[in-house]
Scaffold this motif. Structure first.
Motif, PDB file in Angstrom:
ATOM      1  N   LEU A  33     -22.935  46.049  86.489  1.00 57.15           N
ATOM      2  CA  LEU A  33     -22.615  44.810  87.187  1.00 57.15           C
ATOM      3  C   LEU A  33     -22.567  45.072  88.689  1.00 57.15           C
ATOM      4  CD1 LEU A  33     -19.829  43.415  84.833  1.00 57.15           C
ATOM      5  CD2 LEU A  33     -22.102  42.431  85.173  1.00 57.15           C
ATOM      6  N   VAL A  39     -19.973  47.092  82.796  1.00 52.22           N
ATOM      7  CA  VAL A  39     -21.085  46.401  82.145  1.00 52.22           C
ATOM      8  C   VAL A  39     -20.502  45.410  81.144  1.00 52.22           C
ATOM      9  CG1 VAL A  39     -22.741  48.280  82.388  1.00 52.22           C
ATOM     10  CG2 VAL A  39     -21.280  48.220  80.395  1.00 52.22           C
ATOM     11  N   THR A  40     -21.292  44.417  80.763  1.00 54.32           N
ATOM     12  CA  THR A  40     -20.863  43.438  79.770  1.00 54.32           C
ATOM     13  C   THR A  40     -21.290  43.880  78.380  1.00 54.32           C
ATOM     14  OG1 THR A  40     -22.913  42.173  79.929  1.00 54.32           O
ATOM     15  CG2 THR A  40     -21.133  41.599  81.463  1.00 54.32           C
ATOM     16  N   LYS A  83     -14.484  38.172  89.427  1.00 57.43           N
ATOM     17  CA  LYS A  83     -15.729  37.520  89.856  1.00 57.43           C
ATOM     18  C   LYS A  83     -15.839  37.497  91.380  1.00 57.43           C
ATOM     19  CE  LYS A  83     -15.277  33.752  87.322  1.00 57.43           C
ATOM     20  NZ  LYS A  83     -15.601  32.436  86.709  1.00 57.43           N
ATOM     21  N   SER A  86     -16.501  41.327  92.475  1.00 62.63           N
ATOM     22  CA  SER A  86     -17.759  41.936  92.018  1.00 62.63           C
ATOM     23  C   SER A  86     -18.986  41.092  92.333  1.00 62.63           C
ATOM     24  CB  SER A  86     -17.702  42.164  90.502  1.00 62.63           C
ATOM     25  OG  SER A  86     -17.686  40.918  89.804  1.00 62.63           O
ATOM     26  N   LEU A  88     -19.924  38.606  90.451  1.00 62.67           N
ATOM     27  CA  LEU A  88     -20.454  38.158  89.166  1.00 62.67           C
ATOM     28  C   LEU A  88     -20.435  36.640  89.085  1.00 62.67           C
ATOM     29  CD1 LEU A  88     -21.440  39.019  86.308  1.00 62.67           C
ATOM     30  CD2 LEU A  88     -19.043  38.938  85.589  1.00 62.67           C
ATOM     31  N   THR A  90     -20.622  33.661  86.623  1.00 65.81           N
ATOM     32  CA  THR A  90     -20.586  33.202  85.236  1.00 65.81           C
ATOM     33  C   THR A  90     -19.536  32.107  85.097  1.00 65.81           C
ATOM     34  OG1 THR A  90     -20.141  33.855  82.934  1.00 65.81           O
ATOM     35  CG2 THR A  90     -18.923  35.013  84.651  1.00 65.81           C
ATOM     36  N   LEU A  97     -15.468  43.533  79.475  1.00 61.04           N
ATOM     37  CA  LEU A  97     -16.007  44.534  80.396  1.00 61.04           C
ATOM     38  C   LEU A  97     -15.891  45.925  79.785  1.00 61.04           C
ATOM     39  CD1 LEU A  97     -14.539  43.400  83.830  1.00 61.04           C
ATOM     40  CD2 LEU A  97     -16.823  42.952  82.916  1.00 61.04           C
TER      41      LEU A  97
END
Length: 345
Positions: A33, A39-40, A83, A86, A88, A90, A97
């Protein structure tokens, strides 16, 4: 030789090799990420070339083990904060995570993944190499430790006070080469991080500590309030010989630091304590603020930024340039378990 299938059955054996996350990159590239650390679930499934439901079933069966090694589900304010930090993007109400350590853990639990089998094979090959490597007894371990420590300190000093500032100047004036210079600076900062990690491992070795024995320390710290965390850090300073330890506890008059003290040899100490969630990072702006408070207002000889999380690359670069010791989550774990910080020696 141990068969790779034994990793599927033995949690003890899995735990013993979880530090070797570099094995993941040897098998194939693991996409991360934007924070560079997590990572997801979908990304982990893609790496191991399995379905998401297959991976979720592993989580159901081994959730406690994976959680210890960095698996977590974020919701609400924690997800919002992550979020923001990072980058990110979404709209999901919750997101799972995985740390690199948790991904490696999953690789030792997925039975029907070809990629996971390759990971296990690499791990056991590395384990066999370590076990069968001849031991050099010509120089006493403590002597090597002293040499390594001096080398690490010297290299870190040169990188932080010479190389990184030079690259910063070049980046500001560069044209076509700007991207390459930024990449080079990131590589240098990664070397700085590796040297800090090496010093941590060396200190553990010199003190005869088992890495696995430290697992519960950071969990105890995570359960502390911010006031309890400041008091904990103050006790670590006293344990390591510091005197005149004063904890400000958020009251006025602190001039931007949480703790002041004096080392056994008379140097002044200024400390910033941040009891952040593990997924957070200390940002460059936060480091700049403490640098000004500790070095300009307090004129501290020793500046410590102690955090229960990681630091961004830029904040580490600022710390190196300004002479701040960044005590990240891993180093805090060792310090709490008895390893004395090098800067306090």
């Amino acid at each position: 030789m141990i068969n790779e299938s034994v990793l599927l059955e033995s949690r003890t054996l899995r735990t013993s090799v979880l530090e070797r996350t570099q094995v993941l990159d040897k098998v194939k590239a693991l996409s991360l990420l934007p924070d560079g650390l997590h990572v997801t679930t979908a990304m982990v499934a893609a790496y191991f070339e399995v379905g998401i439901k297959t991976l979720e079933s592993v989580v159901i069966d081994h959730r406690d083990e994976l959680t210890v090694n960095g698996y977590q589900v974020l919701t609400g304010p924690e997800l919002t904060s992550f979020k923001e930090v990072s980058g990110l993007n979404t709209r999901a109400a919750a997101i799972a995570l995985w740390s690199r350590r948790a991904v490696l853990n999953a690789g030792m639990l997925l039975r029907d993944s070809k990629v996971a089998r390759q990971v296990r094979t690499y791990l056991l090959d590395a384990e066999t190499e370590v076990r069968t490597r001849p031991v050099d007894n010509l120089v006493h371990r403590d002597s090597w430790g002293e040499v390594d420590e001096r080398i690490d300190t010297r290299i870190t000093d040169v990188l932080g006070k010479t190389v990184v500032p030079m690259l910063n100047v070049l980046i500001e004036t560069a044209g076509e080469q700007r991207r390459e210079l930024i990449s080079l600076r990131e590589d240098v900062q990664q070397i700085q991080i590796k040297l800090v990690e090496h010093d941590l491992q060396l200190s553990r070795l010199q003190h005869g500590q088992d890495v696995r024995a430290l697992t519960g320390v950071i969990g105890t710290i995570d359960a502390m309030t911010w006031k309890e965390f400041e008091l904990h850090v103050a006790e670590l300073l006293r344990r390591d010989g510091c005197t005149d330890v004063e904890v400000y506890g958020g009251h006025g008059g602190d001039r931007g630091v949480d703790i002041t003290a004096r080392t056994a040899d008379g140097r002044t100490v200024a400390v910033q304590c941040k009891n952040f969630a593990p997924f957070r990072h200390v940002l460059s702006g936060e480091m700049q603020k403490f640098l000004g408070s500790s070095k300009v207002l307090h004129r501290a000889d020793v500046a410590l930024y102690v955090a229960t999380c990681a630091f961004t690359r830029e904040s580490l670069a600022i710390a190196a340039q300004g002479g701040v010791t960044a005590v990240h989550r891993g180093l805090l774990e060792a310090w709490s378990a008895g390893v004395r910080l090098q800067v306090l020696r």
